[in-house]
Design a protein around this motif. Structure first.
Motif, PDB file in Angstrom:
ATOM      1  N   PRO A   1      39.948  64.693  -1.661  1.00 31.51           N
ATOM      2  CA  PRO A   1      38.590  65.222  -1.485  1.00 31.51           C
ATOM      3  C   PRO A   1      38.141  65.141  -0.033  1.00 31.51           C
ATOM      4  CG  PRO A   1      38.512  63.003  -2.367  1.00 31.51           C
ATOM      5  CD  PRO A   1      39.973  63.409  -2.360  1.00 31.51           C
ATOM      6  N   SER A   2      37.113  65.895   0.301  1.00 30.40           N
ATOM      7  CA  SER A   2      36.393  65.719   1.554  1.00 30.40           C
ATOM      8  C   SER A   2      35.224  64.784   1.278  1.00 30.40           C
ATOM      9  CB  SER A   2      35.883  67.060   2.083  1.00 30.40           C
ATOM     10  OG  SER A   2      36.965  67.899   2.444  1.00 30.40           O
ATOM     11  N   LEU A   3      34.916  63.919   2.233  1.00 26.26           N
ATOM     12  CA  LEU A   3      33.906  62.885   2.033  1.00 26.26           C
ATOM     13  C   LEU A   3      32.772  63.052   3.035  1.00 26.26           C
ATOM     14  CD1 LEU A   3      36.319  59.852   1.561  1.00 26.26           C
ATOM     15  CD2 LEU A   3      35.242  61.240  -0.223  1.00 26.26           C
ATOM     16  N   PHE A   4      31.561  62.742   2.579  1.00 26.01           N
ATOM     17  CA  PHE A   4      30.361  62.990   3.373  1.00 26.01           C
ATOM     18  C   PHE A   4      29.382  61.828   3.222  1.00 26.01           C
ATOM     19  CE2 PHE A   4      31.143  67.583   3.874  1.00 26.01           C
ATOM     20  CZ  PHE A   4      32.022  67.818   2.839  1.00 26.01           C
ATOM     21  N   TRP A   5      28.588  61.616   4.255  1.00 27.34           N
ATOM     22  CA  TRP A   5      27.371  60.823   4.166  1.00 27.34           C
ATOM     23  C   TRP A   5      26.205  61.728   4.549  1.00 27.34           C
ATOM     24  CZ3 TRP A   5      26.213  56.294   2.054  1.00 27.34           C
ATOM     25  CH2 TRP A   5      27.243  55.379   1.804  1.00 27.34           C
ATOM     26  N   TYR A   6      25.231  61.783   3.641  1.00 31.52           N
ATOM     27  CA  TYR A   6      23.985  62.497   3.903  1.00 31.52           C
ATOM     28  C   TYR A   6      22.869  61.469   4.017  1.00 31.52           C
ATOM     29  CZ  TYR A   6      25.644  67.273   3.008  1.00 31.52           C
ATOM     30  OH  TYR A   6      26.276  68.493   3.095  1.00 31.52           O
ATOM     31  N   VAL A   7      21.824  61.809   4.781  1.00 37.48           N
ATOM     32  CA  VAL A   7      20.673  60.925   4.949  1.00 37.48           C
ATOM     33  C   VAL A   7      19.404  61.699   4.614  1.00 37.48           C
ATOM     34  CG1 VAL A   7      20.532  61.434   7.434  1.00 37.48           C
ATOM     35  CG2 VAL A   7      19.439  59.382   6.535  1.00 37.48           C
ATOM     36  N   GLN A   8      18.492  61.012   3.976  1.00 32.30           N
ATOM     37  CA  GLN A   8      17.202  61.615   3.607  1.00 32.30           C
ATOM     38  C   GLN A   8      16.093  60.741   4.163  1.00 32.30           C
ATOM     39  OE1 GLN A   8      16.536  62.019  -0.684  1.00 32.30           O
ATOM     40  NE2 GLN A   8      15.631  64.031  -0.318  1.00 32.30           N
ATOM     41  N   TYR A   9      15.458  61.209   5.239  1.00 31.85           N
ATOM     42  CA  TYR A   9      14.323  60.487   5.812  1.00 31.85           C
ATOM     43  C   TYR A   9      13.081  60.755   4.981  1.00 31.85           C
ATOM     44  CZ  TYR A   9      17.444  59.971   9.790  1.00 31.85           C
ATOM     45  OH  TYR A   9      18.512  59.662  10.582  1.00 31.85           O
TER      46      TYR A   9
ATOM     47  N   LYS B   1      31.086  63.374   8.284  1.00 35.50           N
ATOM     48  CA  LYS B   1      32.030  63.758   7.248  1.00 35.50           C
ATOM     49  C   LYS B   1      33.452  63.467   7.714  1.00 35.50           C
ATOM     50  CE  LYS B   1      32.555  68.631   8.617  1.00 35.50           C
ATOM     51  NZ  LYS B   1      32.273  70.050   8.219  1.00 35.50           N
ATOM     52  N   ALA B   2      34.368  63.414   6.745  1.00 37.74           N
ATOM     53  CA  ALA B   2      35.795  63.244   7.021  1.00 37.74           C
ATOM     54  C   ALA B   2      36.563  64.035   5.973  1.00 37.74           C
ATOM     55  CB  ALA B   2      36.196  61.772   6.989  1.00 37.74           C
ATOM     56  N   THR B   3      37.570  64.754   6.404  1.00 39.14           N
ATOM     57  CA  THR B   3      38.236  65.672   5.481  1.00 39.14           C
ATOM     58  C   THR B   3      39.650  65.261   5.110  1.00 39.14           C
ATOM     59  OG1 THR B   3      38.978  67.047   7.318  1.00 39.14           O
ATOM     60  CG2 THR B   3      36.851  67.591   6.327  1.00 39.14           C
ATOM     61  N   LYS B   4      40.203  64.243   5.746  1.00 34.71           N
ATOM     62  CA  LYS B   4      41.526  63.786   5.339  1.00 34.71           C
ATOM     63  C   LYS B   4      41.657  62.297   5.590  1.00 34.71           C
ATOM     64  CE  LYS B   4      43.878  65.138   9.626  1.00 34.71           C
ATOM     65  NZ  LYS B   4      42.707  65.611  10.368  1.00 34.71           N
ATOM     66  N   ALA B   5      42.654  61.722   4.941  1.00 35.75           N
ATOM     67  CA  ALA B   5      42.857  60.273   5.000  1.00 35.75           C
ATOM     68  C   ALA B   5      42.977  59.785   6.442  1.00 35.75           C
ATOM     69  CB  ALA B   5      44.105  59.896   4.198  1.00 35.75           C
ATOM     70  N   ASP B   6      42.340  58.643   6.701  1.00 38.05           N
ATOM     71  CA  ASP B   6      42.325  57.956   7.988  1.00 38.05           C
ATOM     72  C   ASP B   6      41.440  58.623   9.035  1.00 38.05           C
ATOM     73  OD1 ASP B   6      45.811  57.271   7.536  1.00 38.05           O
ATOM     74  OD2 ASP B   6      44.104  56.025   7.000  1.00 38.05           O
ATOM     75  N   ASP B   7      40.836  59.751   8.686  1.00 36.50           N
ATOM     76  CA  ASP B   7      39.847  60.358   9.587  1.00 36.50           C
ATOM     77  C   ASP B   7      38.640  59.438   9.692  1.00 36.50           C
ATOM     78  OD1 ASP B   7      39.805  64.015   9.260  1.00 36.50           O
ATOM     79  OD2 ASP B   7      41.106  62.635  10.373  1.00 36.50           O
TER      80      ASP B   7
ATOM     81  N   LYS C   1      25.435  59.600  15.691  1.00 33.88           N
ATOM     82  CA  LYS C   1      24.240  58.780  15.937  1.00 33.88           C
ATOM     83  C   LYS C   1      24.520  57.288  15.818  1.00 33.88           C
ATOM     84  CE  LYS C   1      21.115  62.328  14.114  1.00 33.88           C
ATOM     85  NZ  LYS C   1      20.025  62.622  13.151  1.00 33.88           N
ATOM     86  N   GLY C   2      25.718  56.850  16.177  1.00 39.59           N
ATOM     87  CA  GLY C   2      26.059  55.441  16.111  1.00 39.59           C
ATOM     88  C   GLY C   2      26.596  55.001  14.766  1.00 39.59           C
ATOM     89  N   PHE C   3      26.539  55.886  13.749  1.00 41.38           N
ATOM     90  CA  PHE C   3      27.102  55.595  12.437  1.00 41.38           C
ATOM     91  C   PHE C   3      28.572  56.005  12.404  1.00 41.38           C
ATOM     92  CE2 PHE C   3      23.369  54.487   9.923  1.00 41.38           C
ATOM     93  CZ  PHE C   3      22.324  55.032  10.650  1.00 41.38           C
ATOM     94  N   GLU C   4      29.363  55.261  11.632  1.00 38.05           N
ATOM     95  CA  GLU C   4      30.776  55.580  11.466  1.00 38.05           C
ATOM     96  C   GLU C   4      31.194  55.351  10.030  1.00 38.05           C
ATOM     97  OE1 GLU C   4      32.723  54.322  15.779  1.00 38.05           O
ATOM     98  OE2 GLU C   4      32.929  53.000  14.057  1.00 38.05           O
ATOM     99  N   ALA C   5      32.195  56.108   9.589  1.00 37.93           N
ATOM    100  CA  ALA C   5      32.807  55.862   8.282  1.00 37.93           C
ATOM    101  C   ALA C   5      34.244  56.351   8.359  1.00 37.93           C
ATOM    102  CB  ALA C   5      32.053  56.580   7.170  1.00 37.93           C
ATOM    103  N   THR C   6      35.160  55.577   7.790  1.00 44.62           N
ATOM    104  CA  THR C   6      36.582  55.915   7.817  1.00 44.62           C
ATOM    105  C   THR C   6      37.063  56.218   6.416  1.00 44.62           C
ATOM    106  OG1 THR C   6      36.955  54.523   9.755  1.00 44.62           O
ATOM    107  CG2 THR C   6      38.892  55.147   8.460  1.00 44.62           C
ATOM    108  N   TYR C   7      37.764  57.316   6.257  1.00 47.42           N
ATOM    109  CA  TYR C   7      38.309  57.782   4.977  1.00 47.42           C
ATOM    110  C   TYR C   7      39.532  56.928   4.661  1.00 47.42           C
ATOM    111  CZ  TYR C   7      39.969  61.578   1.772  1.00 47.42           C
ATOM    112  OH  TYR C   7      40.381  62.338   0.702  1.00 47.42           O
ATOM    113  N   ARG C   8      39.411  56.045   3.675  1.00 53.93           N
ATOM    114  CA  ARG C   8      40.504  55.156   3.280  1.00 53.93           C
ATOM    115  C   ARG C   8      41.013  55.565   1.910  1.00 53.93           C
ATOM    116  NH1 ARG C   8      41.824  52.908   8.049  1.00 53.93           N
ATOM    117  NH2 ARG C   8      40.199  51.525   8.889  1.00 53.93           N
ATOM    118  N   LYS C   9      42.145  56.258   1.894  1.00 56.87           N
ATOM    119  CA  LYS C   9      42.653  56.740   0.610  1.00 56.87           C
ATOM    120  C   LYS C   9      43.228  55.591  -0.224  1.00 56.87           C
ATOM    121  CE  LYS C   9      45.164  60.414  -1.643  1.00 56.87           C
ATOM    122  NZ  LYS C   9      43.975  60.656  -2.502  1.00 56.87           N
ATOM    123  N   GLU C  10      43.806  54.599   0.441  1.00 57.67           N
ATOM    124  CA  GLU C  10      44.438  53.508  -0.310  1.00 57.67           C
ATOM    125  C   GLU C  10      43.426  52.680  -1.083  1.00 57.67           C
ATOM    126  OE1 GLU C  10      44.396  53.954   2.902  1.00 57.67           O
ATOM    127  OE2 GLU C  10      43.774  52.130   3.952  1.00 57.67           O
TER     128      GLU C  10
END
Lengths: 115, 119
Positions: free
Chosen positions: A31-39, A49-55, A60-69
């Protein structure tokens, strides 16, 4: 079917604290993975967003890593500000959506940052 | 502002009445989505269009709900004989669609939503 599980809120932090919001998913394929924010009072906005493993998605200073394992996509920020107070949604688009690319969302995590 | 717009922003109606919402997507986007969000929950997919064709409907979309996108531009969502359980925020989103790369990575841009309250 596809599903997203994220940590329940509300999460209350002091300004400049480290933030982690956990998100795990269940989906077949890649899957493709996303973080959305609602103020408050506003519509959903894509945060990253990240579209493949390890991406690693970042914005804005936020980070997220796609961990398939571990089927995870945890959101992190090193130093939160009061202006980061919002509801954060983890979401995915599954590989086998029949071409519809519909988003499957978690329940949202409310973040409150205090001075 | 060239973002997604939705009208009205708020709608209060009595049970049994019909309501219609409008969504104007970003002009060059050929995909349009409707979602529903109830309090404390994430948005749930209802239906989507590619141009004027409605290609998928969720089982959440009962026969009281109908959506159209007659010219492939704006869309309307109508709820007939509203029930109190229909009270929710109705969200519209649009995205471009490309046959190159991974279409699932195309960002969906959301409007501000229409909040429906059924009394």
């Amino acid at each position: 079917g596809d599903s997203v599980t994220q940590m329940e809120g509300p999460v209350t932090l002091s300004e400049e604290a480290f933030l982690t919001i956990n998100c795990t998913y269940t989906a077949t394929g890649y899957p493709s993975l996303f973080w959305y924010v609602q103020y408050p009072g506003e519509g959903l906005q894509l945060l990253l967003k990240a579209t493949k493993a390890d991406d690693k998605g970042s914005n804005k200073g936020f980070e997220a890593t796609y961990r398939k394992e571990t089927t995870s996509f945890h959101l992190e920020k090193g130093s939160v500000q009061v202006s980061d107070s919002a509801v954060y949604f983890c979401a995915l688009i599954g590989t086998f959506t029949g071409g519809g690319n519909k988003l499957t969302f978690g329940t949202g995590t409310q973040l409150k940052v205090e001075l | 502002d060239t973002g997604v717009s939705q009208n009205p922003r708020h709608k209060i109606t009595k049970r049994g009445q019909n309501v219609t919402f409008r969504c104007d997507p970003i002009s060059e986007h050929n995909r349009l989505y409707w979602y529903r969000q109830t309090l404390g929950q994430g948005p749930e997919f209802l239906t989507y269009f590619q141009n004027e064709a409605q290609l998928e409907k969720s089982r959440l979309l009962s026969d009281r709900f109908s959506a159209e996108r007659p010219k492939g531009s704006f869309s309307t969502l109508e709820i007939q004989r509203t029930e109190q359980g229909d009270s929710a925020m109705y969200l519209c989103a649009s995205s471009p669609f490309s046959n190159r790369g991974r279409p699932s990575a195309d960002t969906q841009y959301f409007g501000p939503g229409t909040r429906l309250t059924v009394l």
